[in-house]
Design a protein around this motif. Structure first.
Motif, PDB file in Angstrom:
ATOM      1  N   THR A 119       0.843  -1.188   0.000  1.00  0.00           N
ATOM      2  CA  THR A 119       0.000   0.000   0.000  1.00  0.00           C
ATOM      3  C   THR A 119       0.880   1.240   0.000  1.00  0.00           C
ATOM      4  O   THR A 119       1.798   1.359   0.796  1.00  0.00           O
ATOM      5  CB  THR A 119      -0.930   0.011   1.237  1.00  0.00           C
ATOM      6  N   ARG A 120       0.604   2.169  -0.909  1.00  0.00           N
ATOM      7  CA  ARG A 120       1.435   3.359  -1.035  1.00  0.00           C
ATOM      8  C   ARG A 120       0.974   4.515  -0.164  1.00  0.00           C
ATOM      9  O   ARG A 120       1.749   5.406   0.179  1.00  0.00           O
ATOM     10  CB  ARG A 120       1.471   3.794  -2.496  1.00  0.00           C
ATOM     11  N   LEU A 121      -0.324   4.535   0.197  1.00  0.00           N
ATOM     12  CA  LEU A 121      -0.868   5.617   1.009  1.00  0.00           C
ATOM     13  C   LEU A 121      -1.998   5.069   1.866  1.00  0.00           C
ATOM     14  O   LEU A 121      -2.915   4.421   1.344  1.00  0.00           O
ATOM     15  CB  LEU A 121      -1.398   6.749   0.114  1.00  0.00           C
ATOM     16  N   GLY A 122      -1.923   5.316   3.164  1.00  0.00           N
ATOM     17  CA  GLY A 122      -2.984   4.871   4.057  1.00  0.00           C
ATOM     18  C   GLY A 122      -3.292   5.928   5.090  1.00  0.00           C
ATOM     19  O   GLY A 122      -2.393   6.618   5.575  1.00  0.00           O
ATOM     20  N   TRP A 123      -4.563   6.067   5.399  1.00  0.00           N
ATOM     21  CA  TRP A 123      -5.004   7.016   6.423  1.00  0.00           C
ATOM     22  C   TRP A 123      -5.669   6.238   7.547  1.00  0.00           C
ATOM     23  O   TRP A 123      -6.583   5.462   7.316  1.00  0.00           O
ATOM     24  CB  TRP A 123      -6.029   7.996   5.872  1.00  0.00           C
ATOM     25  N   LEU A 124      -5.246   6.476   8.749  1.00  0.00           N
ATOM     26  CA  LEU A 124      -5.916   5.927   9.923  1.00  0.00           C
ATOM     27  C   LEU A 124      -6.604   7.102  10.601  1.00  0.00           C
ATOM     28  O   LEU A 124      -5.954   7.959  11.206  1.00  0.00           O
ATOM     29  CB  LEU A 124      -4.926   5.249  10.859  1.00  0.00           C
ATOM     30  N   ILE A 125      -7.920   7.169  10.443  1.00  0.00           N
ATOM     31  CA  ILE A 125      -8.704   8.303  10.932  1.00  0.00           C
ATOM     32  C   ILE A 125      -9.264   7.963  12.300  1.00  0.00           C
ATOM     33  O   ILE A 125      -9.956   6.964  12.461  1.00  0.00           O
ATOM     34  CB  ILE A 125      -9.839   8.637   9.941  1.00  0.00           C
TER      35      ILE A 125
END
Length: 57
Positions: free
Chosen positions: A9-15
């Motif tokens: 995965t190149r970009l991940g957001w943990l909100i």
């Protein structure tokens, strides 16, 4: 999130709406933490994509 990054995965957001923060994961770089951001960019992974966080955080 680290498992996703380790698998390509190149970009991940943990909100985290409860604490009003977002952790941004980008490959092998350090995790970036944003406090109370209003939007997130898809950067070069999703050019032109913008996630509005109003109502989420």
């Amino acid at each position: 999130m680290r498992e996703y990054v380790d698998n390509g995965t190149r970009l991940g957001w943990l909100i985290d709406p409860q604490n009003q923060r977002v952790e941004i994961y980008r490959g092998e770089t350090e995790v970036e933490v944003l406090e109370q951001p209003t939007q997130l960019s898809g950067e070069d992974v999703l050019p032109g994509f913008c996630l509005n966080l109003q109502g989420i955080l």
